[in-house]
Design a protein around this motif. Structure first.
Motif, PDB file in Angstrom:
ATOM      1  N   GLU A 200       9.985   0.920   3.680  1.00 54.60           N
ATOM      2  CA  GLU A 200       8.571   0.896   3.220  1.00 54.60           C
ATOM      3  C   GLU A 200       8.463   1.914   2.004  1.00 54.60           C
ATOM      4  O   GLU A 200       7.902   1.634   0.967  1.00 54.60           O
ATOM      5  CB  GLU A 200       7.532   1.240   4.129  1.00 54.60           C
ATOM      6  CG  GLU A 200       6.303   1.312   3.598  1.00 54.60           C
ATOM      7  CD  GLU A 200       5.193   1.804   5.070  1.00 54.60           C
ATOM      8  OE1 GLU A 200       4.129   2.103   4.391  1.00 54.60           O
ATOM      9  OE2 GLU A 200       5.580   1.782   6.081  1.00 54.60           O
ATOM     10  N   LYS A 201       9.089   3.070   2.138  1.00 52.94           N
ATOM     11  CA  LYS A 201       9.125   3.925   1.049  1.00 52.94           C
ATOM     12  C   LYS A 201       9.866   3.566  -0.176  1.00 52.94           C
ATOM     13  O   LYS A 201       9.387   3.695  -1.404  1.00 52.94           O
ATOM     14  CB  LYS A 201       9.729   5.415   1.329  1.00 52.94           C
ATOM     15  CG  LYS A 201       8.593   6.335   2.270  1.00 52.94           C
ATOM     16  CD  LYS A 201       9.203   7.556   2.522  1.00 52.94           C
ATOM     17  CE  LYS A 201       8.079   8.518   3.186  1.00 52.94           C
ATOM     18  NZ  LYS A 201       8.392   9.870   3.169  1.00 52.94           N
ATOM     19  N   ILE A 202      11.043   2.956   0.046  1.00 50.84           N
ATOM     20  CA  ILE A 202      11.682   2.337  -1.058  1.00 50.84           C
ATOM     21  C   ILE A 202      10.917   1.283  -1.911  1.00 50.84           C
ATOM     22  O   ILE A 202      10.637   1.497  -3.182  1.00 50.84           O
ATOM     23  CB  ILE A 202      13.146   1.811  -0.543  1.00 50.84           C
ATOM     24  CG1 ILE A 202      13.975   2.757  -0.033  1.00 50.84           C
ATOM     25  CG2 ILE A 202      13.885   0.952  -1.546  1.00 50.84           C
ATOM     26  CD1 ILE A 202      15.191   2.220   0.662  1.00 50.84           C
TER      27      ILE A 202
ATOM     28  N   CYS B 185      14.513  13.042  -8.417  1.00 51.31           N
ATOM     29  CA  CYS B 185      14.191  13.173  -7.208  1.00 51.31           C
ATOM     30  C   CYS B 185      12.982  14.474  -6.635  1.00 51.31           C
ATOM     31  O   CYS B 185      12.218  14.270  -5.979  1.00 51.31           O
ATOM     32  CB  CYS B 185      15.608  13.731  -6.456  1.00 51.31           C
ATOM     33  SG  CYS B 185      15.118  13.463  -4.711  1.00 51.31           S
ATOM     34  N   TYR B 186      13.332  15.407  -7.611  1.00 49.08           N
ATOM     35  CA  TYR B 186      12.323  16.512  -7.465  1.00 49.08           C
ATOM     36  C   TYR B 186      10.777  15.983  -7.817  1.00 49.08           C
ATOM     37  O   TYR B 186       9.931  16.496  -7.351  1.00 49.08           O
ATOM     38  CB  TYR B 186      12.675  17.717  -8.403  1.00 49.08           C
ATOM     39  CG  TYR B 186      13.678  18.576  -7.729  1.00 49.08           C
ATOM     40  CD1 TYR B 186      13.255  19.331  -6.492  1.00 49.08           C
ATOM     41  CD2 TYR B 186      15.067  18.912  -8.216  1.00 49.08           C
ATOM     42  CE1 TYR B 186      14.048  20.522  -5.895  1.00 49.08           C
ATOM     43  CE2 TYR B 186      15.816  19.628  -7.532  1.00 49.08           C
ATOM     44  CZ  TYR B 186      15.326  20.317  -6.368  1.00 49.08           C
ATOM     45  OH  TYR B 186      16.212  21.256  -5.734  1.00 49.08           O
ATOM     46  N   GLU B 187      10.682  14.903  -8.862  1.00 45.75           N
ATOM     47  CA  GLU B 187       9.481  14.533  -9.256  1.00 45.75           C
ATOM     48  C   GLU B 187       8.723  13.822  -8.188  1.00 45.75           C
ATOM     49  O   GLU B 187       7.742  13.900  -8.085  1.00 45.75           O
ATOM     50  CB  GLU B 187       9.721  13.546 -10.459  1.00 45.75           C
ATOM     51  CG  GLU B 187      10.019  14.131 -11.970  1.00 45.75           C
ATOM     52  CD  GLU B 187      10.615  13.167 -12.802  1.00 45.75           C
ATOM     53  OE1 GLU B 187      10.169  11.995 -12.775  1.00 45.75           O
ATOM     54  OE2 GLU B 187      11.146  13.439 -13.882  1.00 45.75           O
TER      55      GLU B 187
ATOM     56  N   GLY C 133       8.377  10.881  -2.208  1.00 46.08           N
ATOM     57  CA  GLY C 133       9.995  11.224  -1.710  1.00 46.08           C
ATOM     58  C   GLY C 133      10.508  10.722  -0.446  1.00 46.08           C
ATOM     59  O   GLY C 133       9.466  10.563   0.492  1.00 46.08           O
ATOM     60  N   ILE C 134      11.799  10.175  -0.207  1.00 47.17           N
ATOM     61  CA  ILE C 134      12.328  10.238   0.960  1.00 47.17           C
ATOM     62  C   ILE C 134      12.915  11.572   1.551  1.00 47.17           C
ATOM     63  O   ILE C 134      13.815  11.802   0.685  1.00 47.17           O
ATOM     64  CB  ILE C 134      13.191   8.945   0.973  1.00 47.17           C
ATOM     65  CG1 ILE C 134      12.488   7.690   0.412  1.00 47.17           C
ATOM     66  CG2 ILE C 134      13.961   8.541   2.239  1.00 47.17           C
ATOM     67  CD1 ILE C 134      13.074   6.495  -0.018  1.00 47.17           C
TER      68      ILE C 134
ATOM     69  N   LYS D 240      13.547  18.206   6.071  1.00 44.07           N
ATOM     70  CA  LYS D 240      12.675  18.286   5.107  1.00 44.07           C
ATOM     71  C   LYS D 240      13.293  18.197   3.734  1.00 44.07           C
ATOM     72  O   LYS D 240      12.834  17.881   2.575  1.00 44.07           O
ATOM     73  CB  LYS D 240      12.074  19.511   5.082  1.00 44.07           C
ATOM     74  CG  LYS D 240      11.171  19.747   6.209  1.00 44.07           C
ATOM     75  CD  LYS D 240      10.411  21.097   6.183  1.00 44.07           C
ATOM     76  CE  LYS D 240       9.424  21.367   7.310  1.00 44.07           C
ATOM     77  NZ  LYS D 240       8.981  22.740   7.655  1.00 44.07           N
ATOM     78  N   THR D 241      14.819  17.992   3.711  1.00 41.17           N
ATOM     79  CA  THR D 241      15.644  17.920   2.607  1.00 41.17           C
ATOM     80  C   THR D 241      15.185  16.448   2.045  1.00 41.17           C
ATOM     81  O   THR D 241      15.468  15.605   2.568  1.00 41.17           O
ATOM     82  CB  THR D 241      17.050  18.133   2.798  1.00 41.17           C
ATOM     83  OG1 THR D 241      17.190  19.515   3.404  1.00 41.17           O
ATOM     84  CG2 THR D 241      17.872  18.039   1.534  1.00 41.17           C
ATOM     85  N   HIS D 242      14.912  16.496   0.523  1.00 39.54           N
ATOM     86  CA  HIS D 242      14.641  15.287  -0.151  1.00 39.54           C
ATOM     87  C   HIS D 242      16.128  14.488  -0.267  1.00 39.54           C
ATOM     88  O   HIS D 242      16.889  15.321  -0.747  1.00 39.54           O
ATOM     89  CB  HIS D 242      13.814  15.322  -1.292  1.00 39.54           C
ATOM     90  CG  HIS D 242      12.329  15.409  -0.958  1.00 39.54           C
ATOM     91  ND1 HIS D 242      11.384  14.625  -0.961  1.00 39.54           N
ATOM     92  CD2 HIS D 242      11.654  16.533  -0.131  1.00 39.54           C
ATOM     93  CE1 HIS D 242      10.295  14.774  -0.590  1.00 39.54           C
ATOM     94  NE2 HIS D 242      10.212  15.917   0.029  1.00 39.54           N
TER      95      HIS D 242
END
Length: 426
Positions: A161-163, A138-140, A147-148, A103-105
């Motif tokens: 896809e997320k990028i 990243c936190y945003e 986020g990824i 779960k770490t972003h």
């Protein structure tokens, strides 16, 4: 089972890495629960220096398990560089010893580009003093639910896809608002794809690992980054970091509801701050220069010169109120050796009254005047002293004054950077 948590009581740079390294001897597992590689923990062991940004400080102990929790934002490239540097020093890093929460972003290249573009566009007092590592953006994305996460690396098409979706907004900001070159989608994907194979073996259910340790009666040490005055909610906003640095965030950032036997607040014997923001006790004079030079006060992450000042008991009271320490680890006491008089701030003058806790309005800390108490200093070099009874009387009195004002006992005193330069007080 005796669970512990270590946190910074000031603006960071208190020496948490060394304290975690020492306390790791009493723990089975060490968990980092917030922040990113905008933090740096410097460890000196038998004369050899290690600087860690993401991997928990306990990694220097070969029989310990280290975990990176979901509350951390992780730069995959920095993580791999850190593993390589440790490996070159003979420290083996395997998935059996180190795990990352799925779960770490992840910090992406466009987070860093946006972070740096924003800060460059600001001027004067508007600058926050960000490290430019992409932590805030990243936190945003985490809060915006775009986020990824580390677990996504197991599905590279999902990452692609997320990028693509993220760059619609990021490139619009970079080009239109900041006049910067857009970030190329394919380059970002290839960059992450090249790192994914190295990260995936370290992915795990960190919550489950902590639970298993607890059920087996193993001790867990929780490690924070930065300091209380950089907390996104409780620090000197807006000159803060992008996560909650207080101890209460350990449950959310590690994924396990814990019960702590020891809560160790790390206090530097004076006060330092890196970057912008109010600093009531700052000494831009010979006293500040003494602390800066003797304490080698340069940021381990940025190399920036730290601003130095007298010990501020007002912000320490706030740290006690917010984090509930059971004890204090006092660091860099040796730096104060040689000063004839040492000042401590016991309160602030603010709007024609004396206050014992920081005012809460934005930038109100810039309008306070410190109230000082003077204590006699000592000339003795204490860096080689091994026991409390051998400390100079005035050094003892300085420690006792801190205990009296905060009503918290000092259990550890660091008198130098090496692991062996530590005095335990029973």
């Amino acid at each position: 089972m005796s669970n512990m948590i270590v946190f910074g009581t000031q603006w960071g740079d208190e020496g948490k890495g060394k304290i975690v390294d020492i306390l790791t001897e009493d723990a089975h597992m060490i968990v980092r629960y917030q922040g990113g590689n905008n933090a740096g923990h410097t460890l000196v062991t038998h004369g050899k220096t290690f600087i860690l940004h993401l991997i928990p400080s306990g990694i220097l102990h070969p029989d310990k398990i280290c975990l990176i929790g979901n509350g951390v934002v992780l730069d995959p490239e920095v993580f791999c560089q850190e593993i390589d540097k440790l490996g070159a020093s003979g420290i083996s890093i395997t998935p059996e010893r180190l795990a990352i929460s799925k779960k770490t972003h992840l910090i992406m290249p466009y987070h860093k580009a946006l972070d740096q573009a924003r800060e460059a566009a600001k001027s004067g007092q508007d600058k926050i003093g960000t490290t430019g590592r992409g932590i805030g953006p990243c936190y945003e994305d985490k809060m915006a639910r775009i986020g990824i996460r580390a677990g996504d690396l197991q599905d590279l098409e999902l990452v692609r896809e997320k990028i693509s979706k993220a760059l619609v907004e990021k490139n619009s900001l970079l080009k239109t608002l900041y006049g910067q070159e857009p970030v190329d989608h394919q380059q970002v994907f290839e960059h992450i794809q090249g790192l994914a194979a190295r990260l995936v073996p370290f992915l795990a259910d960190v919550s489950e690992k902590i639970q298993q340790a607890a059920e087996n009666g193993k001790s867990v040490l929780f490690e924070g980054a930065q300091g209380v005055q950089l907390d996104i909610d409780h620090g000197t906003y807006p000159f803060v970091t992008s996560s909650n640095t207080v101890t209460g965030n350990a449950s959310a950032g590690a994924g396990y509801l814990y019960s702590m036997s020891r809560v160790i607040g790390v206090v530097k014997a004076y006060t330092t701050r890196v970057g912008q923001g109010p600093f009531p006790c700052e000494q831009d004079n010979e006293f500040g220069s003494h602390m800066q030079e003797k304490g080698a006060e340069f940021g381990s992450t940025t190399g920036r010169r730290r601003r130095c000042g007298w010990l501020d008991l007002v912000i320490l009271r706030e740290a006690v109120r917010l984090c509930g320490p059971t004890e204090i680890a006092l660091t860099k006491l040796d730096v104060l050796s040689g000063l004839k008089t040492i000042r401590v701030c016991t309160g602030y003058k603010y709007q024609d009254r004396t206050i014992l806790y920081p005012p809460q309005e934005e930038n109100s800390m810039a309008g306070v005047t410190p109230v000082y108490e003077d204590l006699p200093g000592w000339d003795t070099d204490i860096s080689s002293i091994k026991s409390w009874k051998d400390m100079p009387e005035n050094a003892k009195n300085y420690v006792k004054a801190i205990e009296k004002h905060l009503n918290i006992r000092v259990s550890l005193i660091s008198v130098g950077p090496d692991r062996d330069q530590t005095i335990r007080i029973s």
